[in-house]
Design a protein around this motif. Structure first.
Motif, short mmCIF file in Angstrom:
data_model
loop_
_atom_site.label_atom_id
_atom_site.label_comp_id
_atom_site.label_asym_id
_atom_site.label_seq_id
_atom_site.Cartn_x
_atom_site.Cartn_y
_atom_site.Cartn_z
N ARG A 1 0.83 -1.20 0.00
CA ARG A 1 0.00 0.00 0.00
C ARG A 1 0.87 1.26 0.00
O ARG A 1 0.46 2.29 -0.51
N ASP A 2 2.03 1.18 0.61
CA ASP A 2 2.87 2.36 0.79
C ASP A 2 4.25 2.09 0.19
O ASP A 2 5.25 2.02 0.89
N THR A 3 4.31 1.95 -1.13
CA THR A 3 5.57 1.62 -1.79
C THR A 3 6.59 2.73 -1.62
O THR A 3 7.77 2.46 -1.38
N LEU A 4 6.16 3.98 -1.72
CA LEU A 4 7.09 5.09 -1.54
C LEU A 4 7.65 5.11 -0.13
O LEU A 4 8.85 5.33 0.08
N GLY A 5 6.79 4.87 0.86
CA GLY A 5 7.25 4.81 2.25
C GLY A 5 8.24 3.68 2.47
O GLY A 5 9.23 3.83 3.19
N ASN A 6 7.97 2.52 1.84
CA ASN A 6 8.91 1.40 1.93
C ASN A 6 10.25 1.76 1.31
O ASN A 6 11.31 1.40 1.82
N ALA A 7 10.21 2.49 0.20
CA ALA A 7 11.45 2.91 -0.45
C ALA A 7 12.22 3.89 0.43
O ALA A 7 13.46 3.82 0.52
N VAL A 8 11.52 4.77 1.11
CA VAL A 8 12.18 5.71 2.03
C VAL A 8 12.81 4.95 3.19
O VAL A 8 13.95 5.24 3.59
N ASP A 9 12.09 3.99 3.74
CA ASP A 9 12.65 3.15 4.81
C ASP A 9 13.91 2.43 4.33
O ASP A 9 14.92 2.36 5.04
N GLY A 10 13.86 1.88 3.12
CA GLY A 10 15.02 1.17 2.58
C GLY A 10 16.19 2.09 2.31
O GLY A 10 17.35 1.71 2.51
N ALA A 11 15.91 3.31 1.88
CA ALA A 11 16.99 4.28 1.68
C ALA A 11 17.66 4.61 3.01
O ALA A 11 18.89 4.75 3.08
N ALA A 12 16.86 4.70 4.06
CA ALA A 12 17.42 4.94 5.40
C ALA A 12 18.29 3.76 5.83
O ALA A 12 19.36 3.95 6.43
N VAL A 13 17.85 2.55 5.53
CA VAL A 13 18.65 1.36 5.85
C VAL A 13 19.98 1.39 5.10
O VAL A 13 21.05 1.16 5.68
N GLY A 14 19.94 1.69 3.79
CA GLY A 14 21.16 1.77 3.01
C GLY A 14 22.12 2.83 3.53
O GLY A 14 23.33 2.62 3.61
N ALA A 15 21.57 3.99 3.92
CA ALA A 15 22.40 5.06 4.45
C ALA A 15 23.01 4.67 5.80
O ALA A 15 24.18 4.94 6.07
N ALA A 16 22.22 4.00 6.65
CA ALA A 16 22.73 3.57 7.95
C ALA A 16 23.84 2.55 7.79
O ALA A 16 24.89 2.62 8.46
N ILE A 17 23.66 1.60 6.90
CA ILE A 17 24.70 0.60 6.66
C ILE A 17 25.95 1.28 6.12
O ILE A 17 27.07 0.98 6.53
N HIS A 18 25.77 2.22 5.22
CA HIS A 18 26.93 2.94 4.67
C HIS A 18 27.68 3.69 5.77
O HIS A 18 28.91 3.61 5.86
N LEU A 19 26.94 4.41 6.61
CA LEU A 19 27.58 5.20 7.66
C LEU A 19 28.29 4.34 8.70
O LEU A 19 29.35 4.70 9.20
N LEU A 20 27.68 3.20 9.03
CA LEU A 20 28.25 2.35 10.09
C LEU A 20 29.37 1.42 9.60
O LEU A 20 30.16 0.95 10.42
N THR A 21 29.42 1.13 8.31
CA THR A 21 30.37 0.13 7.86
C THR A 21 31.38 0.63 6.83
O THR A 21 32.24 -0.13 6.42
N ASN A 22 31.29 1.87 6.40
CA ASN A 22 32.22 2.35 5.37
C ASN A 22 33.64 2.38 5.93
O ASN A 22 33.89 2.92 7.00
N GLY A 23 34.55 1.80 5.19
CA GLY A 23 35.95 1.76 5.60
C GLY A 23 36.32 0.60 6.51
O GLY A 23 37.46 0.48 6.94
N LYS A 24 35.36 -0.26 6.84
CA LYS A 24 35.65 -1.39 7.74
C LYS A 24 35.76 -2.67 6.96
O LYS A 24 35.24 -2.88 5.95
#
Length: 134
Positions: free
Chosen positions: A111-134
């Protein structure tokens, strides 16, 4: 078996099996040994974003986030060993958004595909911030 069916079905079946044998195993799975870490980061991040947005259940958001984290890890695994440490934020956010939108449709939260995409973008950004360079 009828000769017409043999002449119609067998060539297509042989071509499909030949294509499947040569194309599918072209590249092994790309996820690395940190897939559980990224899936965990994704699950926690998606639970938080789902709670902030008031969307979905905790378990449903955790599942979507875990799948999204694994997808981000898999996309990063496609890069060379030298480039795995220097992650690309655009790739992580994009893969996260796409994976979460698709996972939402599969799990019945379409029902909320755009909201799911926003949640997934936040997940991708969090993974990038926490794991970049490790």
């Amino acid at each position: 078996m009828n000769k017409i069916l043999k002449r119609t079905l067998l060539p297509g079946l042989m071509a499909a099996s030949l294509a499947g044998m040569t194309i599918v195993p072209a590249k092994p799975a790309a996820a690395d040994d940190q897939v559980l870490r990224d899936a965990g980061i994704g699950a926690v991040t998606n639970v938080v974003t789902g709670a902030v947005r008031g969307n979905g259940s905790v378990l449903g958001n955790a599942v979507k986030g875990g799948v999204t984290g694994a997808a981000v890890n898999g996309a990063n695994g496609l890069r060379s060993n030298r480039n795995r440490r220097n992650r690309n934020i655009g790739q992580d956010v994009g893969v996260g958004a796409g994976a979460s939108a698709v996972t939402g449709v599969i799990t019945g939260d379409g029902r909320d595909t755009l909201g799911n995409a926003v949640d997934g973008a936040a997940v991708g950004a969090a993974i990038h911030l926490l794991t970049n360079g490790k």
